[in-house]
Design an enzyme around this catalytic site. Structure first.
Site, PDB file in Angstrom:
ATOM      1  N   LYS A  88       0.699  -1.048  -0.172  1.00  0.00           N
ATOM      2  CA  LYS A  88      -0.038   0.205  -0.290  1.00  0.00           C
ATOM      3  C   LYS A  88       1.187   1.085  -0.061  1.00  0.00           C
ATOM      4  O   LYS A  88       1.361   1.864   1.295  1.00  0.00           O
ATOM      5  CB  LYS A  88      -0.284  -0.390   1.383  1.00  0.00           C
ATOM      6  CG  LYS A  88      -1.893   0.864   0.614  1.00  0.00           C
ATOM      7  CD  LYS A  88      -2.581   1.843   2.108  1.00  0.00           C
ATOM      8  CE  LYS A  88      -3.485   3.017   2.773  1.00  0.00           C
ATOM      9  NZ  LYS A  88      -3.611   2.740   4.273  1.00  0.00           N
ATOM     10  N   THR A 146      -9.201   2.615  12.443  1.00  0.00           N
ATOM     11  CA  THR A 146      -9.436   3.695  13.591  1.00  0.00           C
ATOM     12  C   THR A 146     -11.120   3.446  14.241  1.00  0.00           C
ATOM     13  O   THR A 146     -11.902   3.183  15.241  1.00  0.00           O
ATOM     14  CB  THR A 146      -8.948   5.145  13.576  1.00  0.00           C
ATOM     15  OG1 THR A 146      -7.514   5.046  13.112  1.00  0.00           O
ATOM     16  CG2 THR A 146      -9.013   5.874  14.969  1.00  0.00           C
TER      17      THR A 146
END
EC number: 2.8.1.10
Length: 256
Positions: A96, A206
């Site tokens: 990524k 998160t």
């Protein structure tokens, strides 16, 4: 199935591994999420020092595809160095690309992201760039030959959800590679909405690790992504300004 390069996955949920209260909660959240791809920042763990505790020593890595990211890179050259470090450790060739251009918003640097993606493609990596919801940038990355596009829903860790669904829908409509909505997801509703727009997957961290109950939230995200995908495939009804009766009126007798 979610197809990225040579890989195929049943789950459309990609889960980040940072910020969990402890390894036990992290493992249970991963288990209930049924995620097959786990992402982590290479810079945040010493992958060459067996004495240092990290994600990899606690997980049965054979069960997952690991997606290292280049978080912390400020330019293309740094991103390439981090990617090569991950590859040298024997991790997956999938990377990524994350090159941050602004410390306040943590939005990606478009020029350096393009440059890093091109360099890593030349090195033979399977490249998944994190980008903004810039439609033109997404197209240019696709033209380079990246294996997926990862536009942010909103700033990393903000929990704001999808702030620009129109741009995301444009990116999805023009895509010839998977579109994985990344960053800013705050709730199961946000994840479902991303899938209803036609995204191929959602990457989040998160929203799960920072929840009051990360394990329950991981399961909620799994179910919402599945529901959103089913809804997209089923095809929602058209929006209309006026009402339409759900029961047919033909053949009904009128009582006077």
């Amino acid at each position: 199935m979610l197809n990225i390069g040579p890989f195929s996955f049943h789950s459309r949920l990609l889960l980040g591994t940072g910020k969990f209260p402890d390894f036990d909660v992290q493992q249970k959240a991963i288990d209930v999420s049924e995620a097959e791809i786990l992402t982590f920042a290479v810079r945040r763990m010493d992958i060459f020092d067996a004495k240092q505790p990290n994600l990899l020593e606690k997980l049965d890595v054979k069960k997952y595809t690991l997606l290292p990211n280049t978080a912390g890179a400020k330019n293309a050259e740094e991103a390439v160095r981090i990617a090569k470090l991950a590859k040298a450790s024997g991790l997956c060739d999938m990377i990524k690309v994350e090159v941050i251009g602004d410390d306040r918003t943590l939005l990606p640097d478009p020029v350096e992201t393009l440059k890093a993606s091109e360099m890593l493609l030349e090195e033979g990596f399977i490249v998944l760039p994190y980008t903004s919801d810039d439609v033109v940038l997404a197209r240019k990355l696709q033209e380079l030959g990246v294996h997926a596009i990862m536009p942010g829903a909103s700033p990393i860790g903000s929990g704001l959800g999808i702030v620009n669904p129109l741009n995301l829908s444009f990116i999805i409509e023009q895509a010839t590679v998977p579109v994985i909505v990344d960053a800013g997801i705050g709730s199961p509703a946000d994840a479902a909405f991303a899938m209803e727009l036609g995204a191929d997957g959602v990457l989040l961290n998160t929203a799960v690790s920072g929840a009051k109950d990360p394990i329950k939230m991981a399961q909620a995200m799994k179910l919402s992504i599945e529901a959103g995908r089913l809804g997209f495939e089923a095809g929602r009804i058209a929006r209309k300004r006026c009402a339409t009766a759900s029961s047919p009126l033909e053949g009904m007798s009128v009582v006077e």
